[in-house]
Design an enzyme around this catalytic site. Sequence first.
Site, PDB file in Angstrom:
ATOM      1  N   GLU A   1       0.824  -1.194   0.000  1.00 63.60           N
ATOM      2  CA  GLU A   1       0.000   0.000   0.000  1.00 63.60           C
ATOM      3  C   GLU A   1       0.867   1.255   0.000  1.00 63.60           C
ATOM      4  O   GLU A   1       0.569   2.238  -0.678  1.00 63.60           O
ATOM      5  CB  GLU A   1      -0.921  -0.030   1.233  1.00 63.60           C
ATOM      6  CG  GLU A   1      -2.146   0.818   1.123  1.00 63.60           C
ATOM      7  CD  GLU A   1      -3.114   0.531   2.281  1.00 63.60           C
ATOM      8  OE1 GLU A   1      -4.169  -0.054   2.005  1.00 63.60           O
ATOM      9  OE2 GLU A   1      -2.813   0.857   3.439  1.00 63.60           O
TER      10      GLU A   1
ATOM     11  N   GLU B   1       2.195   1.761  -3.391  1.00 63.74           N
ATOM     12  CA  GLU B   1       1.101   2.253  -4.240  1.00 63.74           C
ATOM     13  C   GLU B   1       0.878   3.748  -4.013  1.00 63.74           C
ATOM     14  O   GLU B   1       0.725   4.527  -4.955  1.00 63.74           O
ATOM     15  CB  GLU B   1      -0.177   1.458  -3.928  1.00 63.74           C
ATOM     16  CG  GLU B   1      -1.357   1.844  -4.813  1.00 63.74           C
ATOM     17  CD  GLU B   1      -2.664   1.152  -4.394  1.00 63.74           C
ATOM     18  OE1 GLU B   1      -2.673   0.437  -3.373  1.00 63.74           O
ATOM     19  OE2 GLU B   1      -3.670   1.356  -5.113  1.00 63.74           O
TER      20      GLU B   1
ATOM     21  N   CYS C   1      -8.313  -1.980   4.222  1.00 67.24           N
ATOM     22  CA  CYS C   1      -8.191  -3.197   5.044  1.00 67.24           C
ATOM     23  C   CYS C   1      -9.408  -3.505   5.894  1.00 67.24           C
ATOM     24  O   CYS C   1      -9.495  -4.583   6.476  1.00 67.24           O
ATOM     25  CB  CYS C   1      -6.927  -3.155   5.899  1.00 67.24           C
ATOM     26  SG  CYS C   1      -6.547  -1.550   6.522  1.00 67.24           S
TER      27      CYS C   1
ATOM     28  N   SER D   1      -7.257   1.998  -2.158  1.00 70.28           N
ATOM     29  CA  SER D   1      -6.035   1.266  -2.471  1.00 70.28           C
ATOM     30  C   SER D   1      -6.458  -0.096  -3.023  1.00 70.28           C
ATOM     31  O   SER D   1      -7.422  -0.693  -2.563  1.00 70.28           O
ATOM     32  CB  SER D   1      -5.222   1.079  -1.190  1.00 70.28           C
ATOM     33  OG  SER D   1      -4.306   0.017  -1.371  1.00 70.28           O
TER      34      SER D   1
ATOM     35  N   LYS E   1     -15.318  -9.583   8.279  1.00 71.81           N
ATOM     36  CA  LYS E   1     -14.281 -10.423   7.659  1.00 71.81           C
ATOM     37  C   LYS E   1     -14.864 -11.737   7.159  1.00 71.81           C
ATOM     38  O   LYS E   1     -14.333 -12.351   6.235  1.00 71.81           O
ATOM     39  CB  LYS E   1     -13.161 -10.722   8.668  1.00 71.81           C
ATOM     40  CG  LYS E   1     -12.232  -9.554   8.922  1.00 71.81           C
ATOM     41  CD  LYS E   1     -11.169  -9.401   7.854  1.00 71.81           C
ATOM     42  CE  LYS E   1     -10.328  -8.165   8.140  1.00 71.81           C
ATOM     43  NZ  LYS E   1      -9.706  -7.610   6.940  1.00 71.81           N
TER      44      LYS E   1
ATOM     45  N   GLU F   1     -15.924 -10.961   3.772  1.00 74.64           N
ATOM     46  CA  GLU F   1     -14.749 -10.825   2.897  1.00 74.64           C
ATOM     47  C   GLU F   1     -14.279 -12.198   2.419  1.00 74.64           C
ATOM     48  O   GLU F   1     -13.936 -12.383   1.245  1.00 74.64           O
ATOM     49  CB  GLU F   1     -13.616 -10.105   3.643  1.00 74.64           C
ATOM     50  CG  GLU F   1     -12.347  -9.936   2.802  1.00 74.64           C
ATOM     51  CD  GLU F   1     -11.196  -9.288   3.574  1.00 74.64           C
ATOM     52  OE1 GLU F   1     -11.372  -8.162   4.076  1.00 74.64           O
ATOM     53  OE2 GLU F   1     -10.123  -9.905   3.678  1.00 74.64           O
TER      54      GLU F   1
ATOM     55  N   GLU G   1     -13.486 -12.823  -5.793  1.00 79.52           N
ATOM     56  CA  GLU G   1     -12.286 -12.214  -6.382  1.00 79.52           C
ATOM     57  C   GLU G   1     -11.060 -12.410  -5.488  1.00 79.52           C
ATOM     58  O   GLU G   1      -9.937 -12.175  -5.907  1.00 79.52           O
ATOM     59  CB  GLU G   1     -12.527 -10.728  -6.691  1.00 79.52           C
ATOM     60  CG  GLU G   1     -12.739  -9.811  -5.483  1.00 79.52           C
ATOM     61  CD  GLU G   1     -14.204  -9.726  -5.035  1.00 79.52           C
ATOM     62  OE1 GLU G   1     -14.985 -10.655  -5.336  1.00 79.52           O
ATOM     63  OE2 GLU G   1     -14.549  -8.731  -4.360  1.00 79.52           O
TER      64      GLU G   1
ATOM     65  N   CYS H   1     -10.195  -1.733  14.791  1.00 81.57           N
ATOM     66  CA  CYS H   1     -10.491  -3.166  14.954  1.00 81.57           C
ATOM     67  C   CYS H   1     -10.538  -3.615  16.410  1.00 81.57           C
ATOM     68  O   CYS H   1     -11.218  -4.581  16.743  1.00 81.57           O
ATOM     69  CB  CYS H   1      -9.444  -4.004  14.247  1.00 81.57           C
ATOM     70  SG  CYS H   1      -9.104  -3.451  12.585  1.00 81.57           S
TER      71      CYS H   1
END
Lengths: 581, 161
Positions: free
Chosen positions: A281, A284, A301, A321, A360, A363, A368, A507
């Site tokens: 990241e 990037e 994230c 990102s 999560k 996710e 993908e 988190c």
Amino acid sequence: MSDMITLTIDGQKVTAPAGSTILEAAKLVGIDVPTLCHHPLLRPEGACRVCVCKVTGARSFLPACIAKATEGMEVFTHDPEVLEARKNIVELLLANHPQDCLACARSGNCELQTVANNLGIRKVRYEYNRPEMELDLSNPCLVRDPAKCILCGRCVRVCSEVQGTSIYSFAYRGLNARVTPAFNMGLGEVSCTFCGQCRKVCPTGAITVRSDTQRVWDALRDPDKIVMVQTAPSVRVAISEPFGGKPGDLNTGQMVSALRRLGFDKVFDTNWAADLTIMEEGTELIGRVTKGGKLPMITSCSPGWINFIELNYPDLLDNLSTAKSPQSMFGAMLKTYYAKKQGIDPSKIVSVSIMPCTAKKFEAFRRELSASGYPDTDIVLTTTELAQMIKEANINFLGLPEEQFDPIMGEGSGAGTIFGATGGVMEAAVRTAYKVIVGEEMEPIELEAVRGLEGIKEASVDFGGKVTLNVAIAHGLANARKVCELIRAGNPHNWHFIEIMACPGGCINGGGQPVNMDADTPRLRAEALYRDDAGLPVRRSHENAEVQALYREFLGEPNSHKAHELLHTHYYRQSRICKSK
Amino acid sequence: MSCNCTGKTLDLAPLMDILAPYKQNPKGALIPVLQHAQDVYGYLPQEVLEAIASELNIPVAEVFGVVTFYAQFHLTPRGKNIIRICQGTACHVRGAKTILEAVCSHLGVKAGETTPDLNFTIETVACLGACGLAPVMMVNDNTHGRLTPSDIPGILDSYLD
Ligand code: SF4
Ligand code: SF4
Ligand code: SF4
Ligand code: FES
Ligand code: FES
């Protein structure tokens, strides 16, 4: 002192700050008035009346959670009349509640159960006459059992006020009254982000984590499977709570040893993948700044945040990102790099992650996110579910010896560990970007400007005179919404880089963490992560030797073609059945 | 904006006309808009409520909450004939339950529902103020009193054209 007042509660003299509620004043002298609709992190509403107290001179009983304490007030929290009224209120709640405590996920830490038990209610005199209501199993993250809902409204308030998402509302009347998403739909059918904050504040078993523990037990008992686990930073500062530990106790070593005893073949650290995320990241970001890419760049994230932006701000997806979350990066490396190095068939690997987060789980279902040809993550357990498994296995958690993570994906830097607190990803990224841009290490290593629990933090970070980046940090989706509106309005603060976490506090206060009524909990858990960081030998992601080895032996450079293929992703507009927010 | 859940599309143009005067100042607009929309559409379909929510910038859950709180609003299509069967105390002791059962079994739908041919909607009420005639039901504006279950088929059939 004019801003202090003095009153009497149950015969005790109390001096409290002016403006305190009776509830707050009582707490100062060790009197815990029972509550149900009240939550220390939410605006009080005075809906349930469980906290009623008698105040001399007042015409009726006053709810302690909203009534202000005043000078000279005389309060009784448990005289016979008050107790009778309170018992009656709770009995009515119990009458319309399934008598299901023995088999309920919240048994032992349910506020309704505690209040009823403390009042000594041993018999319910009224008849159950609530209409039957179906379980909401519409999504992989949360289960709603409307029959256990006591209409306290906490989920309504947290979702609209803190998360800016307004999924729930009070609907219908009288016996049919319920708290529900629009059109009685399931959370998976409306624009819910699966952040789990409603589950964190629900006093009963009406909203619980969708349990995947059985799937993990099955995998662990399957001789053909190699079951490997990663643990997110925030788990180590909360996992002891269900075993009697305090919020903010740091139990990394016990957690690792508990996971080994449960039978995991390898125990790894998500902090390793957090360091990897920073490498990707950070690179990037530098690329976007120097080559004129899309700015501001926003972190990716937090899966609750990703759901939020895909549902509500699809026009801003290019600002994200492309780096996968640490969870998914870890899984992708487990099934390629690790499998190759150890000569393991990736189809035999079960990639389990222990996360503070309910989103999560969603996710892990994203198609993908399966760069190796296999899902990056097979099963996600929340901190709460891990505690459940440890209990099932009769492990005395606090008595465990401390053990170390396994190599070659078990080393995490201090930068990786602070990912769990709001501002942590930003600080970790700046530590590494500084080295890349300036060529030397940032001193001091701490970036105080991005720490703390303020809703939106901003700072201008000077990179050795070479470049100045304007950064912002938001946590809680209501704050995320404000940031998105500003970006839509043309980014007036000229931000380059923004960290967003769905949960208030980050988190550490995720929707899958142990439930706890102490308002200080998020702060205590965050402080524990910063303590962890300060005590670690390596505190910068680019100095993580196991991450360096990964680049040397497998990926090449950060953002290399291979890194892009395995560690980056794309986003899409989500539309659920119910369209508007 | 259309909705993919019912399979058919609804003309939202009349709704947009209703909303137009409120868009500048949506405060207090919800109830009047809902009443007006129900007059136009006969009931409040999901896509209408979603459009109202997004145009007035109110969470759709909140709109749903308001609609279900007030008895005047209906989420499902209503029949041409509205049957209101009294379940008040006087009617109750004189067998209101058997009347309700007779109506439901004759029409094949439950209280609160509408027949698939949209001819009848069944509702229950607490007291129709005609206790002397118990058990009582009203069909549209007509009161039918001193009912027995065997009266029901004849009465209901008389409303079919
Ligand atoms: S929600 Fe609480 S009171 Fe209800 S069944 Fe579960 S433990 Fe018992
Ligand atoms: S999970 Fe989050 S977004 Fe979904 S209803 Fe609960 S608080 Fe709202
Ligand atoms: S679901 Fe839980 S938090 Fe929401 S109103 Fe019901 S009991 Fe309260
Ligand atoms: S806790 Fe005070 S009214 Fe509910
Ligand atoms: S009770 Fe039925 S009309 Fe009054």
